[in-house]
Write an enzyme that holds these catalytic residues in place. Structure first.
Site, mmCIF file in Angstrom:
data_model
loop_
_atom_site.group_PDB
_atom_site.id
_atom_site.type_symbol
_atom_site.label_atom_id
_atom_site.label_comp_id
_atom_site.label_asym_id
_atom_site.label_seq_id
_atom_site.Cartn_x
_atom_site.Cartn_y
_atom_site.Cartn_z
ATOM 1 N N GLU A 13 37.332 56.595 16.314
ATOM 2 C CA GLU A 13 36.113 55.789 16.390
ATOM 3 C C GLU A 13 36.500 54.357 16.717
ATOM 4 O O GLU A 13 37.318 53.758 16.017
ATOM 5 C CB GLU A 13 35.388 55.791 15.047
ATOM 6 C CG GLU A 13 34.645 57.058 14.745
ATOM 7 C CD GLU A 13 33.992 56.994 13.359
ATOM 8 O OE1 GLU A 13 33.704 55.885 12.870
ATOM 9 O OE2 GLU A 13 33.800 58.074 12.789
ATOM 10 N N ASP A 16 28.131 47.472 7.221
ATOM 11 C CA ASP A 16 29.556 47.269 6.965
ATOM 12 C C ASP A 16 29.843 46.324 5.812
ATOM 13 O O ASP A 16 29.170 45.314 5.629
ATOM 14 C CB ASP A 16 30.249 46.757 8.232
ATOM 15 C CG ASP A 16 30.444 47.877 9.235
ATOM 16 O OD1 ASP A 16 31.045 48.897 8.854
ATOM 17 O OD2 ASP A 16 29.980 47.737 10.376
#
Lengths: 268, 400
Positions: A49, A60
């Site tokens: 990824e 995040d």
């Protein structure tokens, strides 16, 4: 069928497990990303990824946020990363998934984004801030162009939604192990095994598990029930530390590739 | 007396093409729960009776519609009325929304409420509603705004809320929203995110607009009582856009009424230091919604600037984007310098110190009103009082 779909079909059929490392793209520069990708063993990692730096990454935690804001401060541009990956395509054996905010996909226009990502050598897409309600168009473009869209299931997702998500998610379902943002956790959630088994029974699709997976022991435990383990923040923290030390791109790549090998060694 | 809102937003939470729900899957369950609970509450007379009672007995509604005689004389054009949201408890329109949302949070059995805040007014209003209704409260605030709005930080803490400075990004409102969303992703089971403006993913833009629409409904009644007719122009400042949506919404169907939103032009629209999203932005996705945004060609959010912390935001509520696209609402702007002059103008002429946010609307009124005939009526939404801004303005004006 895309390269990524073939990879997962074969893995699933053979009952083999895989590691999906996450690295921040273009961090600290595009050359480092290329150098890391060259060193990754596609036998151990079904894909990598590549996180696309974004100014407002709401999913995040601090580690990936830091890598994003540093990359942007150093002048990260999407085209710069894509150009570098395209130029290095022949040297990169592992399939690539772009993990990218819909803010960026929408700005470039979804169809155009898919085209340039494919041209850069990406094999599929994860858009963590795109729920199924808004995902139909992008999924359709992906089907048309053989560019699968991986969708996420969270612990808070009910059964109706799980089935709807499974219906469009290709070639695997990304199960988010815990409610929260990305980041290392000391222990895996106690209900993880049960959730993964339930999702598997409902969907029959390959399942990879991310969020909070930080160590070789975690990878081993996750792969006892899932098809793959996704490790992000634990890798990016090592990138951040390597950048802090002022390491050169080959040195950063060695640190990252070394840690990925260590994690992959735990695969059953 | 406020009435139950009756019309329904499109099922997918769209205003034309704008709005939607661009958030991680982990939040979708909570958004669905909120949508369903709000639908139930909307049809529940007891809910509105309870909210209206708090608005009256606790927040001090209805807020007056005040004829600003000396401002009118000075501008020498249309008559100017001020909708005095600055006189609400906690000093701004924000309490209309937080009382509604915290009551919804209680109905959903949530024990904790989080919020973002720019100028601190929404943070204070959330902390206030939580103190009164007995819920735990945490408010995220950009570190730069913590500096600019020290008084409100103290007020939130005094009210028992945790005020958490946000050091990421530009350290202003957008970053506070990011951090509140991150908190919510981990706490969604027991926590309600009380968004402070008509923004974010569906159903927030609709819920906040409905709770703020009390401003416009009262204005209509009060204008009928005072002048026996509708106003000709309504002015309101626009950051996220909740005070503007609140006063505009009941007038959207009244085509004869000109509605004008005033954005923050910062140091001027020609440069990059402004927050005029509708004037200089383009459609994009930010904070869970498709709306006008200030972004670069990669979709990265551009830095924005306004002297007013409450307008310092690179997006705008999706319904404003829709009204902008249909032309129903006009959007203008005022610079930092114009807003600071207006801050002083209203203080001296009317004895009312406005917040820097509505000072932008006053600045625009100072240009528009003199061009209108004397038989015209302008209503300006004075969305908050300026005590919170006095120290910062004094610093900017070199008075300290």
């Amino acid at each position: 069928m895309s390269r990524l779909q073939t990879t997962f079909r074969d893995l699933h059929a053979a009952g083999r497990k895989t590691l999906l490392p996450y690295v921040t793209g273009g961090y600290p520069d595009a050359a480092t990303t290329v150098e890391i990708l060259r060193q990754i063993d596609p036998q151990r990692c079904a894909c990598v990824e590549i996180g696309i730096p974004f100014s407002d990454p709401i999913a995040d935690g601090p580690v990936i946020q830091t890598s994003f804001s540093r990359a942007l401060e150093h002048g990260f541009r999407l085209d710069g990363l894509f150009d570098a990956l395209r130029a290095a395509r022949d040297q990169i054996a592992v399939p690539l998934l772009a993990m990218v905010s819909y803010s960026i996909v929408y700005r470039r226009d979804p169809r155009h984004f898919v085209e340039i990502a494919q041209a850069a050598g990406f094999d599929g897409l994860i858009v963590p801030d795109l729920a199924i309600e808004e995902a139909d168009d992008l999924a359709a473009i992906g089907r048309e162009r053989g560019f699968p869209l991986v969708m996420m299931v969270a612990p808070t997702t009910d059964e109706t939604r799980r089935r709807r998500i499974a219906a469009i998610s290709e070639p695997f379902i990304y199960y988010q192990a815990l409610a929260g943002v990305t980041g290392e956790r000391s222990a895996l959630p106690p209900d993880l095994v049960q959730h993964v088994q339930q999702l598997r029974a409902e969907t029959g699709k390959p399942i990879c598990v991310g969020f909070g997976i930080a160590t070789a022991a975690h990878v081993q435990a996750v792969c006892a029930v899932a098809d793959g383990a996704i490790v992000g923040s634990a890798i990016v923290r090592r990138m951040n530390e390597s950048v802090d030390r002022g390491d050169s791109p080959p040195a950063i790549a060695r640190v990252v590739a070394g840690f990925i090998r260590e994690l992959a060694a735990a695969l059953p | 007396m406020p009435q139950t809102p009756t019309d329904a937003t499109a099922p997918a939470g769209r205003f034309g093409p704008f709005g939607g729900q661009y958030v991680p899957e982990v939040l979708m369950g909570a958004l669905r729960q909120l949508e369903q609970e709000y639908e139930r509450a909307k049809g529940d007379r007891a809910f509105w009776a309870g909210l209206n009672d708090y608005l009256k007995q606790y927040a001090g509604r209805p807020s007056p519609l005040y004829f600003a005689r000396r401002l009118t004389e000075q501008l020498a054009g249309a008559k100017v009325y001020l909708k005095r949201e600055d006189l609400n408890h906690t000093g701004a329109h924000k309490i209309n929304n937080t009382l509604g949302q915290v009551l919804l949070a209680k109905r959903m059995g949530k024990r904790r409420v989080i919020a973002e805040t720019g100028a601190g007014q929404h943070g204070v209003a959330t902390a206030t509603a939580c103190a009164m209704l007995g819920l735990e409260c945490a408010v995220y605030m950009g570190a730069e705004d913590v500096r600019r709005q020290a008084l409100n930080v103290y007020r939130m803490r005094l009210l028992g809320a945790q005020c958490i400075p946000v050091e990421s990004g530009q350290r202003t409102l957008k970053d506070a929203i990011n951090e509140a969303l991150r908190d919510w992703m981990a706490s969604v089971e027991h926590t309600h995110y009380c968004i402070g403006s008509v923004m974010g993913p569906h159903p927030f833009p609709t819920i906040v607009r409905d709770f703020q629409a009390v401003i416009g409904r009262e204005t209509k009644e009060q204008m009928h009582a005072a002048e026996g007719r509708l106003p000709d122009v309504i002015l309101a400042c626009v950051g996220g856009g909740s005070n503007a949506a609140g006063i505009f919404y009941p007038f959207i169907g009244e085509k004869a009424v000109r509605l004008i939103g005033v954005e923050a032009a910062g140091e001027g629209l020609d440069g990059s230091r402004h927050a005029a999203t509708l004037a200089r932005g383009r459609p994009g996705v930010l904070h869970g919604m498709l709306t006008y945004v200030l972004q670069d060609d990669d979709g990265q959010t551009l830095p924005v600037h306004s002297v007013s912390a409450g307008l310092d935001y690179p997006g705008v509520g999706p319904e404003h984007a829709f009204w902008h696209s249909t032309g129903r609402v006009e959007y203008a702007s005022a610079t930092d310098a114009e807003a600071l002059d207006a801050f002083e103008l209203l203080s001296r002429l009317e004895g009312i110190i406005p917040a820097l946010e509505p000072a932008h609307a006053i600045a625009y009124a100072a240009k528009l009103v003199p061009t209108l005939p004397r038989d015209r009526i302008v209503v300006l939404n004075l969305s908050g009082r300026g005590d919170k801004d006095c120290i910062e303005v004094a610093r900017l004006r070199g008075a300290t």
